[in-house]
Design a protein around this motif. Structure first.
Motif, PDB file in Angstrom:
ATOM      1  N   HIS A 178       0.860  -1.179   0.000  1.00  0.00           N
ATOM      2  CA  HIS A 178       0.000   0.000   0.000  1.00  0.00           C
ATOM      3  C   HIS A 178       0.903   1.238   0.000  1.00  0.00           C
ATOM      4  O   HIS A 178       1.721   1.419   0.905  1.00  0.00           O
ATOM      5  N   ARG A 183      -3.964   3.562   2.676  1.00  0.00           N
ATOM      6  CA  ARG A 183      -4.183   2.448   1.752  1.00  0.00           C
ATOM      7  C   ARG A 183      -5.113   2.839   0.603  1.00  0.00           C
ATOM      8  O   ARG A 183      -5.971   2.060   0.184  1.00  0.00           O
ATOM      9  N   SER A 186      -2.806   0.716  -3.984  1.00  0.00           N
ATOM     10  CA  SER A 186      -2.182  -0.563  -3.645  1.00  0.00           C
ATOM     11  C   SER A 186      -1.825  -1.322  -4.910  1.00  0.00           C
ATOM     12  O   SER A 186      -2.498  -1.189  -5.949  1.00  0.00           O
TER      13      SER A 186
END
Length: 300
Positions: A178, A183, A186
């Motif tokens: 990530h 995140r 990714s």
């Protein structure tokens, strides 16, 4: 005409490459993509239903050339996967077990090869006694090992046969990175290595195969995830017990959308893939087409 007859004979006697969506193995490439590179960290039971439809548009030979005639068909499957995360640690990883029970219908209408067949039933069952998941602030990794059992009905004379006619040991390794702590971006990859057993009725042992599912994913402010995804599958060894050294290959790319409802413990992902390059294995023929998949996950 003689070459077509030889291909038809090979198709009927080595039906394994057409008896499922898999690339010379049990596992269906494209079924996981963004959702397969990690194990849920919270202990509990997880159920994931994969609804998969493979639309066959052509049949190709070992050179990747399309065979003449009208050759179409489809494979539809509902794969029921159950994962239990124990809450215990092993080698610093969360430990779990899993099983997969697929239900499948195959319909083949290969007029150019003189094949018209349909079969339905419960496919070969997978048992995975080892699933390990590691988690970091900006990364996840997974390792798993298990066996596809020879539980489904198999008929080497029927190219639409549901079972593979042999057991398969499958090893899994994957991970996700990530790019930011939230995140939002990714990249992930999930690989499967399959070691196959001998078919009892043909005494043919399909060669080992390896595949990689990959994805580049972006999560929007709304929570919707958009991914560029694909898979690449190779047969690494020729089938033993056959005179052919041809090895199967499949390559596909597509898009995936996903959204989760954390308060409900649910997640839904959908994807579409187009196979842009395919080569047949020892049977001399291999279907080529488009794959559609929905995956619903529920945490208990």
């Amino acid at each position: 005409m003689k070459s077509i007859n030889r291909l038809l004979l090979a198709l009927l006697t080595l039906a394994a490459p057409l008896s499922a969506l898999a690339a010379n193995g049990h596992y269906v490439p494209g079924i996981e993509a963004t959702g397969g590179a990690f194990l849920p960290p919270a202990p509990g039971l997880y159920y994931r239903a994969y609804l998969v439809h493979y639309d066959i548009t052509d049949v190709v030979d070992p050179s990747g050339d399309t065979l003449p005639g009208s050759n179409s068909g489809s494979v539809s499957a509902l794969a029921n996967r159950f994962v239990w995360v124990s809450g215990r640690k092993f080698l610093g990883a969360d430990y779990g077990v899993e099983t997969i029970i697929p239900v499948q219908r195959t319909t083949l209408n290969f007029k150019g090869l003189g094949v018209d067949s349909s079969e339905s039933g419960v496919g070969d069952v997978y048992l995975g006694p080892v699933v390990l998941g590691w988690h970091g602030s900006q990364w996840d990794a997974v390792f798993a090992a298990g066996v596809w059992l020879d539980t489904a009905e198999h008929d080497a004379r029927d190219p639409a046969s549901i079972g593979r006619g042999h057991h398969t040991t499958m090893l899994t390794l994957g991970g996700a990175w990530h790019f930011d702590e939230q995140r939002r971006w990714s990249v992930s990859a999930l690989s499967r290595y399959e070691i196959k057993g001998e078919q009892d009725d043909t005494h043919i042992t399909p060669g080992d195969s390896w595949l990689v599912e990959w994805a580049l994913t972006h999560r929007l402010e709304s929570g919707l995830e958009v991914a560029l995804a694909g898979f690449d599958a190779w047969q690494l060894e020729a089938d033993s017990g056959t005179p052919s050294n041809d090895k199967l290959e499949r390559h596909a790319a597509g898009i995936e959308l996903g959204y989760g409802w954390r308060e409900l413990g649910m997640e839904l992902r959908g994807a579409v893939y187009h196979e842009y390059s395919t080569r047949a294995g020892s049977s001399g023929v291999q279907p080529e087409g488009n794959l559609f998949r929905l995956a619903l996950t529920k945490a208990f």
